[in-house]
Design a protein around this motif. Structure first.
Motif, PDB file in Angstrom:
ATOM      1  N   THR A   1       2.851   4.362  13.701  1.00  0.00           N
ATOM      2  CA  THR A   1       4.112   4.023  14.359  1.00  0.00           C
ATOM      3  C   THR A   1       5.221   3.829  13.332  1.00  0.00           C
ATOM      4  OG1 THR A   1       2.950   2.962  16.191  1.00  0.00           O
ATOM      5  CG2 THR A   1       5.265   2.383  15.889  1.00  0.00           C
ATOM      6  N   LEU A   2       4.920   3.129  12.243  1.00  0.00           N
ATOM      7  CA  LEU A   2       5.921   2.906  11.207  1.00  0.00           C
ATOM      8  C   LEU A   2       6.338   4.218  10.554  1.00  0.00           C
ATOM      9  CD1 LEU A   2       4.432  -0.306   9.560  1.00  0.00           C
ATOM     10  CD2 LEU A   2       6.515  -0.172  10.938  1.00  0.00           C
ATOM     11  N   ALA A   3       5.376   5.120  10.330  1.00  0.00           N
ATOM     12  CA  ALA A   3       5.705   6.421   9.742  1.00  0.00           C
ATOM     13  C   ALA A   3       6.492   7.275  10.718  1.00  0.00           C
ATOM     14  CB  ALA A   3       4.427   7.129   9.311  1.00  0.00           C
ATOM     15  N   GLN A   4       6.077   7.292  11.986  1.00  0.00           N
ATOM     16  CA  GLN A   4       6.757   8.103  13.000  1.00  0.00           C
ATOM     17  C   GLN A   4       8.210   7.677  13.174  1.00  0.00           C
ATOM     18  OE1 GLN A   4       6.253   7.146  17.099  1.00  0.00           O
ATOM     19  NE2 GLN A   4       5.773   9.254  17.681  1.00  0.00           N
ATOM     20  N   THR A   5       8.459   6.386  13.110  1.00  0.00           N
ATOM     21  CA  THR A   5       9.806   5.861  13.329  1.00  0.00           C
ATOM     22  C   THR A   5      10.630   5.767  12.046  1.00  0.00           C
ATOM     23  OG1 THR A   5       8.945   3.592  13.167  1.00  0.00           O
ATOM     24  CG2 THR A   5       9.121   4.557  15.375  1.00  0.00           C
ATOM     25  N   GLY A   6      10.062   6.184  10.928  1.00  0.00           N
ATOM     26  CA  GLY A   6      10.795   6.194   9.675  1.00  0.00           C
ATOM     27  C   GLY A   6      10.918   4.844   9.011  1.00  0.00           C
ATOM     28  N   LYS A   7      10.153   3.850   9.470  1.00  0.00           N
ATOM     29  CA  LYS A   7      10.179   2.538   8.830  1.00  0.00           C
ATOM     30  C   LYS A   7       9.496   2.583   7.459  1.00  0.00           C
ATOM     31  CE  LYS A   7      12.263   0.230  12.099  1.00  0.00           C
ATOM     32  NZ  LYS A   7      13.603  -0.365  11.885  1.00  0.00           N
ATOM     33  N   VAL A   8       8.527   3.483   7.294  1.00  0.00           N
ATOM     34  CA  VAL A   8       7.950   3.764   5.986  1.00  0.00           C
ATOM     35  C   VAL A   8       7.980   5.273   5.795  1.00  0.00           C
ATOM     36  CG1 VAL A   8       6.471   1.725   5.895  1.00  0.00           C
ATOM     37  CG2 VAL A   8       5.591   3.819   6.934  1.00  0.00           C
ATOM     38  N   THR A   9       8.059   5.720   4.553  1.00  0.00           N
ATOM     39  CA  THR A   9       8.099   7.147   4.264  1.00  0.00           C
ATOM     40  C   THR A   9       6.956   7.526   3.338  1.00  0.00           C
ATOM     41  OG1 THR A   9       9.602   6.746   2.413  1.00  0.00           O
ATOM     42  CG2 THR A   9      10.603   7.249   4.545  1.00  0.00           C
ATOM     43  N   ALA A  10       6.556   8.780   3.391  1.00  0.00           N
ATOM     44  CA  ALA A  10       5.485   9.297   2.520  1.00  0.00           C
ATOM     45  C   ALA A  10       4.287   8.364   2.543  1.00  0.00           C
ATOM     46  CB  ALA A  10       5.997   9.501   1.094  1.00  0.00           C
TER      47      ALA A  10
ATOM     48  N   SER B   1       0.844  -1.199   0.000  1.00  0.00           N
ATOM     49  CA  SER B   1       0.000   0.000   0.000  1.00  0.00           C
ATOM     50  C   SER B   1       0.875   1.243   0.000  1.00  0.00           C
ATOM     51  CB  SER B   1      -0.905   0.036   1.243  1.00  0.00           C
ATOM     52  OG  SER B   1      -1.775  -1.064   1.273  1.00  0.00           O
ATOM     53  N   GLN B   2       0.385   2.272  -0.669  1.00  0.00           N
ATOM     54  CA  GLN B   2       1.049   3.573  -0.612  1.00  0.00           C
ATOM     55  C   GLN B   2       0.384   4.512   0.387  1.00  0.00           C
ATOM     56  OE1 GLN B   2       0.964   1.895  -3.899  1.00  0.00           O
ATOM     57  NE2 GLN B   2       2.960   1.427  -3.029  1.00  0.00           N
ATOM     58  N   GLY B   3      -0.643   4.036   1.056  1.00  0.00           N
ATOM     59  CA  GLY B   3      -1.333   4.823   2.060  1.00  0.00           C
ATOM     60  C   GLY B   3      -2.558   4.086   2.555  1.00  0.00           C
TER      61      GLY B   3
END
Length: 237
Positions: free
Chosen positions: A170-179, A149-151
């Motif tokens: 959590t993944l976005a906050q920790t930089g595990k996924v971007t954008a 998924s892209q979002g």
């Protein structure tokens, strides 16, 4: 329609057998390592089935939403507009909001993906999935949602929906996924949660105020789709 539509009738699941350490079978020390091979096969099957999917958005929401609920109609509409914007639509493949989104994507002529999971009280994929995969393990299925998924677009839901929301955040906050945009549809429904995050979690310093920017909340499905499109690599806007 293509896809796996197996019915789950067992009162226990493979997840439960894997995670339950309270007096399990005497031979667990020998059987658990072999489960790794089954888990591996689920990853391989999922990666193989979804490798050529292309840009996709996952749509989440309650399995308990009835077809006459206004949010069911919104689920259909947002999925159709995602297809028109060039996305495949991924759901959990079940009833309620999942069925609504699969229906909207299917009737718009798009890829309508259902990632089913073994549960003792739900049975198989809904009728609007044209690419379906069934999983035994929640964590394998959840990896597929994020990897392909892209979002996320999220309509009202319960514990399962909240689990997906906060895992993505959590993944976005920790930089595990971007954008990786997360859009909550239903301003009134989600207002209490967002207010609580601002008034309690930010206030106590457990997240930064900027972390709230990872969440968008709207009643405008065109805006929700635009947020997804704007987050894609190479988008000029």
């Amino acid at each position: 329609m293509a896809g796996t539509t197996a019915k789950h009738q067992s009162s226990s699941t493979d997840d439960q057998e894997l995670l339950d350490s309270r007096g399990g079978e005497p031979g667990w020390i020998h059987t658990d390592p072999w489960r790794v091979l089954r888990i591996q096969s689920e990853f391989v099957n999922g990666f193989g089935a979804l490798a050529d999917l292309g840009p996709a958005i996952s749509v989440f929401g309650s399995a308990r939403t009835s077809s006459d609920d206004p949010f069911f109609k919104l689920g259909e509409e947002v999925a159709a507009k995602l297809v028109n914007a060039g996305f495949a639509v991924i759901t959990g493949g079940g009833p309620g909001i999942m069925e609504a989104a699969n229906k909207g994507a299917y009737e718009a002529g798009g890829r309508s993906v259902g990632l089913d999971v073994e549960l003792p009280y739900e049975s198989g994929l809904n009728d609007f999935v044209n690419l379906g995969i069934s999983f035994r393990y929640f964590f394998v299925r959840k990896t597929m949602f994020v990897k392909y998924s892209q979002g996320f677009i999220v309509l009202p839901g319960g514990y399962g929906t909240l689990d997906e929301v906060f895992e993505a955040l959590t993944l976005a906050q920790t930089g595990k996924v971007t954008a990786f945009p997360v859009v909550l549809i239903g301003v009134d429904y989600w207002a209490g949660l967002i207010d609580w995050l601002r008034a309690r979690v930010v206030k106590h310093g457990n997240i930064a105020v900027e972390d709230l920017d990872l969440i968008a909340s709207t009643d405008d499905i065109d805006l929700a789709v635009k947020i997804m499109s704007d987050a894609q690599p190479g988008c000029a806007s």
